[in-house]
Design an enzyme around this catalytic site. Structure first.
Site, PDB file in Angstrom:
ATOM      1  N   TYR A 139      -2.652   1.732  12.347  1.00 13.07           N
ATOM      2  CA  TYR A 139      -2.972   3.057  11.798  1.00 13.07           C
ATOM      3  C   TYR A 139      -4.481   3.253  11.725  1.00 13.07           C
ATOM      4  O   TYR A 139      -5.227   2.328  11.395  1.00 13.07           O
ATOM      5  CB  TYR A 139      -2.350   3.217  10.404  1.00 13.07           C
ATOM      6  CG  TYR A 139      -0.845   3.104  10.469  1.00 13.07           C
ATOM      7  CD1 TYR A 139      -0.066   4.216  10.797  1.00 13.07           C
ATOM      8  CD2 TYR A 139      -0.213   1.874  10.289  1.00 13.07           C
ATOM      9  CE1 TYR A 139       1.314   4.102  10.924  1.00 13.07           C
ATOM     10  CE2 TYR A 139       1.166   1.756  10.410  1.00 13.07           C
ATOM     11  CZ  TYR A 139       1.918   2.876  10.729  1.00 13.07           C
ATOM     12  OH  TYR A 139       3.277   2.763  10.864  1.00 13.07           O
TER      13      TYR A 139
ATOM     14  N   TYR B 263      -8.638  -2.016   4.599  1.00 10.23           N
ATOM     15  CA  TYR B 263      -9.650  -1.848   3.555  1.00 10.23           C
ATOM     16  C   TYR B 263      -9.860  -0.337   3.454  1.00 10.23           C
ATOM     17  O   TYR B 263     -10.363   0.283   4.399  1.00 10.23           O
ATOM     18  CB  TYR B 263     -10.942  -2.560   3.964  1.00 10.23           C
ATOM     19  CG  TYR B 263     -12.057  -2.469   2.949  1.00 10.23           C
ATOM     20  CD1 TYR B 263     -12.447  -3.581   2.222  1.00 10.23           C
ATOM     21  CD2 TYR B 263     -12.715  -1.258   2.710  1.00 10.23           C
ATOM     22  CE1 TYR B 263     -13.482  -3.500   1.276  1.00 10.23           C
ATOM     23  CE2 TYR B 263     -13.732  -1.164   1.773  1.00 10.23           C
ATOM     24  CZ  TYR B 263     -14.106  -2.290   1.066  1.00 10.23           C
ATOM     25  OH  TYR B 263     -15.114  -2.211   0.136  1.00 10.23           O
TER      26      TYR B 263
ATOM     27  N   GLY C  47       0.848  -1.196   0.000  1.00 13.31           N
ATOM     28  CA  GLY C  47       0.000   0.000   0.000  1.00 13.31           C
ATOM     29  C   GLY C  47       0.881   1.243   0.000  1.00 13.31           C
ATOM     30  O   GLY C  47       2.115   1.151   0.025  1.00 13.31           O
ATOM     31  N   GLN C  48       0.246   2.412  -0.008  1.00 14.14           N
ATOM     32  CA  GLN C  48       1.014   3.670   0.023  1.00 14.14           C
ATOM     33  C   GLN C  48       1.956   3.691   1.228  1.00 14.14           C
ATOM     34  O   GLN C  48       3.142   3.980   1.128  1.00 14.14           O
ATOM     35  CB  GLN C  48       0.076   4.863   0.181  1.00 14.14           C
ATOM     36  CG  GLN C  48      -0.909   5.101  -0.921  1.00 14.14           C
ATOM     37  CD  GLN C  48      -1.558   6.473  -0.735  1.00 14.14           C
ATOM     38  OE1 GLN C  48      -0.984   7.478  -1.133  1.00 14.14           O
ATOM     39  NE2 GLN C  48      -2.732   6.516  -0.140  1.00 14.14           N
TER      40      GLN C  48
ATOM     41  N   TYR D 189     -16.834   2.717   6.375  1.00 11.88           N
ATOM     42  CA  TYR D 189     -15.369   2.664   6.512  1.00 11.88           C
ATOM     43  C   TYR D 189     -14.954   3.213   7.881  1.00 11.88           C
ATOM     44  O   TYR D 189     -14.158   2.601   8.601  1.00 11.88           O
ATOM     45  CB  TYR D 189     -14.715   3.467   5.384  1.00 11.88           C
ATOM     46  CG  TYR D 189     -13.253   3.778   5.588  1.00 11.88           C
ATOM     47  CD1 TYR D 189     -12.279   2.792   5.405  1.00 11.88           C
ATOM     48  CD2 TYR D 189     -12.827   5.050   5.976  1.00 11.88           C
ATOM     49  CE1 TYR D 189     -10.922   3.073   5.600  1.00 11.88           C
ATOM     50  CE2 TYR D 189     -11.492   5.345   6.169  1.00 11.88           C
ATOM     51  CZ  TYR D 189     -10.533   4.356   5.978  1.00 11.88           C
ATOM     52  OH  TYR D 189      -9.199   4.644   6.178  1.00 11.88           O
TER      53      TYR D 189
ATOM     54  N   LEU E  67      -5.403 -10.337   5.657  1.00  6.74           N
ATOM     55  CA  LEU E  67      -6.024  -9.830   6.886  1.00  6.74           C
ATOM     56  C   LEU E  67      -7.501 -10.201   6.992  1.00  6.74           C
ATOM     57  O   LEU E  67      -8.111 -10.018   8.045  1.00  6.74           O
ATOM     58  CB  LEU E  67      -5.847  -8.306   6.963  1.00  6.74           C
ATOM     59  CG  LEU E  67      -4.396  -7.835   7.092  1.00  6.74           C
ATOM     60  CD1 LEU E  67      -4.299  -6.329   6.889  1.00  6.74           C
ATOM     61  CD2 LEU E  67      -3.802  -8.217   8.448  1.00  6.74           C
TER      62      LEU E  67
END
Ligand SMILES: NC(=O)c1ccc[n+]([C@@H]2O[C@H](COP(=O)([O-])OP(=O)(O)OC[C@H]3O[C@@H](n4cnc5c(N)ncnc54)[C@H](OP(=O)(O)O)[C@@H]3O)[C@@H](O)[C@H]2O)c1
Length: 305
Positions: free
Chosen positions: A106, A68, A18-19, A132, A44
């Site tokens: 995070y 996600y 990911g970033q 989310y 995950l």
């Protein structure tokens, strides 16, 4: 369990493509021996696989960069978002607790509804307003409930040269579209993935390795760049910089149109106020947080040919 002062810690990194995961692979390399796993190496969505991977690796530190992150799609896939963002962090926390390892996790400004005036502090109660956001808030809680040594770094508006993000979308649109309309009533701090990764590495040295394992207080820390802006101002700064670098643009910075969130309907509601106070992080880890523009210039420099 590693002797924090003398031995090199073993670090298990999830979501390594990911970033943030991409930047953590770089920033954590001098901190310890990094086992960087993508979805294939540690899915995950599968608690059994998470437990097996952690038990086999026996890390001293787990850094969970996997998540996600499809904010609008999550409205239709809340169960998938919960499995990855809420259940998985709890499983990682339980496994870390059993090993005596530290978990770094995070989270997001979206855990707040954005209705507060001024800056949010870590003691403000989350009140998420999208699927989310609910999954991320539940993830924070499942880590805290595991009652072990964990730091949860809440960040916002993440961008980087790697992956998909607002900065890269604006660059593409400025090159291809005649008009650009950008929301100007949401306030926050664009934060580069490299800043989050570098501060994580700094915190591990400062607050864990040098201080003795686990000295910095467990809990939530806000980790964002300094300053604040809106998506519209951020877009304008990106396009100004492209113009100054001599790029051929379809849209000039002063042609970008500021709009209200209500004029840009999306499935998931976003908080209007995403300002996060970073005082706790700065006081605990003695870290300097550069302004968002400095982070933006660095990433744009990386993207220039
Ligand atoms: N992006 C933002 O603006 C933002 C803002 C605030 C907070 N955050 C938080 O910051 C953290 C890092 O976000 P990011 O920007 O780096 O997100 P990202 O670029 O979307 O990366 C997320 C990574 O998680 C991986 N992933 C998704 N499902 C997985 C699964 N089932 N098993 C293992 N890995 C899985 C993805 O893998 P694939 O490539 O295989 O899909 C991807 O590599 C997250 O906790 C996020 O919630 C992000």
């Amino acid at each position: 369990m590693t002797d924090c002062k003398t031995n090199i810690p073993k670090i298990l990194l999830t979501g390594a493509n990911g970033q943030l995961g991409f930047e953590l692979r770089r920033s954590l390399a001098p901190v310890g021996e990094v086992l960087a796993l993508d979805r294939k190496g540690c899915d995950l969505a599968r608690p059994d696989m998470i437990r097996q991977v952690v038990r086999q690796a026996r890390p001293d530190i787990i850094v969970n960069a996997g998540a996600y992150t499809a904010v609008d799609k999550a409205e239709l896939e809340e169960a998938a978002a919960f499995a990855i963002n809420a259940v998985a962090p709890g499983v990682l926390a339980e496994e870390a607790r059993d090993l005596g390892a530290l978990l770094v996790h995070y989270s997001t400004d979206y855990v707040f509804n954005g209705e507060k005036s001024g800056y949010y502090s870590e003691s403000d109660t989350p009140n998420p307003v999208s699927a989310y956001a609910r999954s991320k808030a539940a993830g924070e809680q499942s880590v805290l409930d595991a009652d072990m040594q964990a730091w949860i770094f809440r960040t916002s508006w993440v961008f980087s040269a790697h992956g998909s993000n607002f900065l890269k979308t604006m660059m593409r649109l400025a090159r291809t579209k005649e008009t650009l309309r950008v929301v100007n009533d949401q306030f926050g701090a664009p934060t580069s993935a490299s800043l989050v990764a570098d501060v994580t590495a700094h915190a591990l040295r400062q607050g864990w390795l040098h201080a003795g394992c686990g000295r910095a207080e467990r809990g939530v820390y806000h980790l964002v760049a300094s300053g604040e802006t809106t998506w519209f101002e951020f877009a304008r700064a990106i396009v100004e910089r492209m113009r100054d670098a001599g790029e051929s643009l379809k849209v000039q910075p002063d042609q970008i149109v500021p709009i209200l969130s209500s004029e840009f309907p999306v499935p998931a509601r976003r908080p209007a106020n995403s300002r996060l106070s970073t005082e706790k992080l700065r006081n605990t880890f003695g870290v300097h947080l550069p302004e968002w523009r400095q982070c933006m210039h660095y990433v744009l420099d990386q993207l220039e040919d």
